[in-house]
Scaffold this motif. Sequence first.
Motif: not given
Length: 116
Positions: A7-35
């Motif tokens: 593999y060429s790169r590894h992307v880590l997405v924070c999905t915790g609840g402390f850095c964003t409201e509504n755990r926005g990282g979950r939506a970002v992580y979910a979208k990443l696979a399709s992108l």
Amino acid sequence: MPEMEPYSRHVLVCTGGFCTENRGGRAVYAKLASLLQRHGLLFGPTRVKRSEAPCLGVCSGGTIVAVYPEGVWYHGVTVELMERIVVEHLKEGRVVEEHVFHRLGAPAPTDFPSTD
């Protein structure tokens, strides 16, 4: 022994609840696979691995995304910005500079060279 496909790169997405409201990282992580699939980055030598992390230790300015091996850390990542990161950084090799807040090995802004 397990085997790892190249593999060429590894992307880590924070999905915790402390850095964003509504755990926005979950939506970002979910979208990443399709992108990654849409842009041809799921298989072959340009493959990008993705992982979710419950906490990347920043706890502000989220959603936080880190790209390795470059060690580039992005802040304020939305689904729209994640698409830019996939196209510009992961596919074309251009870091999305205006959203970078940290680089592995770069001196902190308060680190000044000695005047001795």
